[in-house]
Design a protein around this motif. Sequence first.
Motif, PDB file in Angstrom:
ATOM      1  N   VAL A 193      -2.925  10.887  22.219  1.00 54.60           N
ATOM      2  CA  VAL A 193      -1.829   9.923  22.135  1.00 54.60           C
ATOM      3  C   VAL A 193      -1.163   9.991  20.765  1.00 54.60           C
ATOM      4  CG1 VAL A 193      -1.229   7.468  22.150  1.00 54.60           C
ATOM      5  CG2 VAL A 193      -2.836   8.358  23.841  1.00 54.60           C
ATOM      6  N   GLU A 194      -1.978  10.072  19.711  1.00 56.54           N
ATOM      7  CA  GLU A 194      -1.435  10.111  18.345  1.00 56.54           C
ATOM      8  C   GLU A 194      -0.576  11.351  18.143  1.00 56.54           C
ATOM      9  OE1 GLU A 194      -4.629   9.622  19.116  1.00 56.54           O
ATOM     10  OE2 GLU A 194      -4.709   7.453  18.702  1.00 56.54           O
ATOM     11  N   GLU A 195      -1.032  12.498  18.649  1.00 50.69           N
ATOM     12  CA  GLU A 195      -0.262  13.738  18.513  1.00 50.69           C
ATOM     13  C   GLU A 195       1.035  13.667  19.312  1.00 50.69           C
ATOM     14  OE1 GLU A 195      -3.764  17.093  17.860  1.00 50.69           O
ATOM     15  OE2 GLU A 195      -3.376  16.317  19.874  1.00 50.69           O
ATOM     16  N   ALA A 196       0.969  13.062  20.499  1.00 53.28           N
ATOM     17  CA  ALA A 196       2.164  12.935  21.333  1.00 53.28           C
ATOM     18  C   ALA A 196       3.198  12.017  20.678  1.00 53.28           C
ATOM     19  CB  ALA A 196       1.787  12.411  22.715  1.00 53.28           C
ATOM     20  N   ILE A 197       2.747  10.913  20.097  1.00 55.18           N
ATOM     21  CA  ILE A 197       3.672  10.005  19.413  1.00 55.18           C
ATOM     22  C   ILE A 197       4.296  10.698  18.207  1.00 55.18           C
ATOM     23  CG2 ILE A 197       3.810   7.887  18.044  1.00 55.18           C
ATOM     24  CD1 ILE A 197       3.763   7.408  21.035  1.00 55.18           C
ATOM     25  N   GLU A 198       3.514  11.487  17.511  1.00 55.16           N
ATOM     26  CA  GLU A 198       4.057  12.246  16.382  1.00 55.16           C
ATOM     27  C   GLU A 198       5.148  13.206  16.853  1.00 55.16           C
ATOM     28  OE1 GLU A 198       2.538  15.379  12.905  1.00 55.16           O
ATOM     29  OE2 GLU A 198       1.075  14.240  14.090  1.00 55.16           O
ATOM     30  N   LEU A 199       4.936  13.833  18.014  1.00 57.58           N
ATOM     31  CA  LEU A 199       5.944  14.737  18.570  1.00 57.58           C
ATOM     32  C   LEU A 199       7.190  13.970  19.008  1.00 57.58           C
ATOM     33  CD1 LEU A 199       6.994  17.413  19.537  1.00 57.58           C
ATOM     34  CD2 LEU A 199       5.524  17.230  21.572  1.00 57.58           C
ATOM     35  N   VAL A 200       7.001  12.804  19.622  1.00 60.52           N
ATOM     36  CA  VAL A 200       8.145  11.961  19.995  1.00 60.52           C
ATOM     37  C   VAL A 200       8.959  11.587  18.760  1.00 60.52           C
ATOM     38  CG1 VAL A 200       8.789   9.678  20.869  1.00 60.52           C
ATOM     39  CG2 VAL A 200       7.111  11.045  22.118  1.00 60.52           C
ATOM     40  N   ASP A 201       8.276  11.246  17.679  1.00 63.59           N
ATOM     41  CA  ASP A 201       8.972  10.903  16.438  1.00 63.59           C
ATOM     42  C   ASP A 201       9.744  12.097  15.877  1.00 63.59           C
ATOM     43  OD1 ASP A 201       8.236   8.247  16.406  1.00 63.59           O
ATOM     44  OD2 ASP A 201       6.407   8.589  15.256  1.00 63.59           O
ATOM     45  N   LYS A 202       9.179  13.299  16.022  1.00 60.51           N
ATOM     46  CA  LYS A 202       9.894  14.500  15.582  1.00 60.51           C
ATOM     47  C   LYS A 202      11.170  14.690  16.401  1.00 60.51           C
ATOM     48  CE  LYS A 202       5.974  17.198  13.841  1.00 60.51           C
ATOM     49  NZ  LYS A 202       5.083  18.365  14.075  1.00 60.51           N
ATOM     50  N   CYS A 203      11.074  14.440  17.698  1.00 62.47           N
ATOM     51  CA  CYS A 203      12.259  14.553  18.560  1.00 62.47           C
ATOM     52  C   CYS A 203      13.325  13.544  18.155  1.00 62.47           C
ATOM     53  CB  CYS A 203      11.866  14.334  20.018  1.00 62.47           C
ATOM     54  SG  CYS A 203      10.834  15.630  20.737  1.00 62.47           S
ATOM     55  N   ILE A 204      12.901  12.314  17.874  1.00 63.72           N
ATOM     56  CA  ILE A 204      13.855  11.275  17.471  1.00 63.72           C
ATOM     57  C   ILE A 204      14.536  11.646  16.156  1.00 63.72           C
ATOM     58  CG2 ILE A 204      14.068   8.867  16.718  1.00 63.72           C
ATOM     59  CD1 ILE A 204      11.830   8.173  18.713  1.00 63.72           C
ATOM     60  N   LEU A 205      13.771  12.133  15.203  1.00 64.91           N
ATOM     61  CA  LEU A 205      14.351  12.554  13.928  1.00 64.91           C
ATOM     62  C   LEU A 205      15.351  13.688  14.115  1.00 64.91           C
ATOM     63  CD1 LEU A 205      11.315  12.477  11.451  1.00 64.91           C
ATOM     64  CD2 LEU A 205      13.441  11.180  11.266  1.00 64.91           C
ATOM     65  N   GLU A 206      15.005  14.631  15.003  1.00 63.31           N
ATOM     66  CA  GLU A 206      15.898  15.766  15.252  1.00 63.31           C
ATOM     67  C   GLU A 206      17.195  15.285  15.897  1.00 63.31           C
ATOM     68  OE1 GLU A 206      16.339  19.722  14.380  1.00 63.31           O
ATOM     69  OE2 GLU A 206      14.598  18.456  14.012  1.00 63.31           O
ATOM     70  N   ILE A 207      17.098  14.383  16.848  1.00 61.84           N
ATOM     71  CA  ILE A 207      18.290  13.837  17.499  1.00 61.84           C
ATOM     72  C   ILE A 207      19.167  13.107  16.498  1.00 61.84           C
ATOM     73  CG2 ILE A 207      19.073  12.074  19.144  1.00 61.84           C
ATOM     74  CD1 ILE A 207      16.546  12.840  20.829  1.00 61.84           C
ATOM     75  N   ARG A 208      18.543  12.284  15.672  1.00 66.75           N
ATOM     76  CA  ARG A 208      19.312  11.511  14.693  1.00 66.75           C
ATOM     77  C   ARG A 208      19.978  12.392  13.644  1.00 66.75           C
ATOM     78  NH1 ARG A 208      14.906   6.681  13.811  1.00 66.75           N
ATOM     79  NH2 ARG A 208      15.825   5.133  15.210  1.00 66.75           N
ATOM     80  N   SER A 209      19.348  13.483  13.305  1.00 65.42           N
ATOM     81  CA  SER A 209      19.895  14.322  12.234  1.00 65.42           C
ATOM     82  C   SER A 209      20.940  15.311  12.742  1.00 65.42           C
ATOM     83  CB  SER A 209      18.759  15.085  11.532  1.00 65.42           C
ATOM     84  OG  SER A 209      18.116  15.967  12.441  1.00 65.42           O
ATOM     85  N   ARG A 210      20.966  15.592  14.056  1.00 59.74           N
ATOM     86  CA  ARG A 210      21.854  16.646  14.556  1.00 59.74           C
ATOM     87  C   ARG A 210      22.988  16.170  15.452  1.00 59.74           C
ATOM     88  NH1 ARG A 210      20.236  21.726  13.378  1.00 59.74           N
ATOM     89  NH2 ARG A 210      18.113  21.985  12.588  1.00 59.74           N
ATOM     90  N   LEU A 211      22.827  15.060  16.135  1.00 60.32           N
ATOM     91  CA  LEU A 211      23.926  14.560  16.962  1.00 60.32           C
ATOM     92  C   LEU A 211      25.006  13.929  16.085  1.00 60.32           C
ATOM     93  CD1 LEU A 211      22.508  12.862  20.190  1.00 60.32           C
ATOM     94  CD2 LEU A 211      23.888  14.917  20.009  1.00 60.32           C
ATOM     95  N   VAL A 212      26.263  14.209  16.404  1.00 56.35           N
ATOM     96  CA  VAL A 212      27.373  13.647  15.629  1.00 56.35           C
ATOM     97  C   VAL A 212      27.343  12.121  15.703  1.00 56.35           C
ATOM     98  CG1 VAL A 212      29.875  13.485  15.460  1.00 56.35           C
ATOM     99  CG2 VAL A 212      28.795  15.680  15.962  1.00 56.35           C
ATOM    100  N   VAL A 213      27.182  11.595  16.911  1.00 56.38           N
ATOM    101  CA  VAL A 213      27.048  10.150  17.101  1.00 56.38           C
ATOM    102  C   VAL A 213      25.661   9.912  17.687  1.00 56.38           C
ATOM    103  CG1 VAL A 213      28.004   8.083  18.148  1.00 56.38           C
ATOM    104  CG2 VAL A 213      29.525   9.977  17.538  1.00 56.38           C
ATOM    105  N   ALA A 214      24.689   9.695  16.828  1.00 58.37           N
ATOM    106  CA  ALA A 214      23.302   9.577  17.258  1.00 58.37           C
ATOM    107  C   ALA A 214      22.931   8.118  17.490  1.00 58.37           C
ATOM    108  CB  ALA A 214      22.372  10.184  16.221  1.00 58.37           C
ATOM    109  N   PRO A 215      22.214   7.817  18.570  1.00 61.84           N
ATOM    110  CA  PRO A 215      21.759   6.430  18.789  1.00 61.84           C
ATOM    111  C   PRO A 215      20.745   6.029  17.732  1.00 61.84           C
ATOM    112  CG  PRO A 215      20.800   7.920  20.404  1.00 61.84           C
ATOM    113  CD  PRO A 215      21.801   8.714  19.650  1.00 61.84           C
ATOM    114  N   PRO A 216      20.850   4.827  17.172  1.00 62.21           N
ATOM    115  CA  PRO A 216      19.952   4.437  16.081  1.00 62.21           C
ATOM    116  C   PRO A 216      18.568   3.992  16.544  1.00 62.21           C
ATOM    117  CG  PRO A 216      21.504   2.672  16.525  1.00 62.21           C
ATOM    118  CD  PRO A 216      21.893   3.810  17.417  1.00 62.21           C
TER     119      PRO A 216
END
Length: 204
Positions: free
Chosen positions: A152-175
């Motif tokens: 679970v801890e590793e999966a949550i860490e991966l989810v957080d990586k996905c969220i960071l990637e979305i926020r850093s690369r989408l022009v209009v990223a959901p907060p």
Amino acid sequence: MECVFGLVGEGFAIVAADTSAVHSILLHKNNEDKIMLLDSHKLVAASGEPGDRVQFTEYVQKNVSLYKFRNGIPLTTAAAANFTRGELATALRKNPYSVNILMAGYDNESGASLYYIDYIATLHKVDKGAFGYGSYFSLSTMDRHYRPDMSVEEAIELVDKCILEIRSRLVVAPPNFVIKIVDKDGARDYAWRQSVQDVTTAAV
């Protein structure tokens, strides 16, 4: 700029979704929960037109409850996914729903599972999946870091990586994002990610 994604780990499934309700260039609210509790051990994360998303997921939820009420036993995750796919296929020839779904669940016999169901009634059982503009980044991140035996801890860490990637690369990223989990103990909220600082702190 909707973002919905999920993955299956060792005995659990996790789904995450942005919480923005938008129309054109307007943000109406930023705490919209796009992950519905289907029953005690199933979750439905949906993206698409807001009206279709809400109406169709509620329709599926009530019919799953009706089946359990009539028959005394709940639908399995696979059965619920096939029912959902059938309803989308029927509507496709009449008045189609513009809604994409990730259905996560846990069954005593088969364990955790995740089903990908798109608006044209395509159904696949997957280890990881995503919808929306965020899928371009979350899928590539999960392809790089996903393992079927994740904790679970590793999966949550991966989810957080996905969220960071979305926020850093989408022009209009959901907060904001909501994360929910389903395992042998049932389906429940896991966490809300409301800022980059939240995710950075959780990932450290």
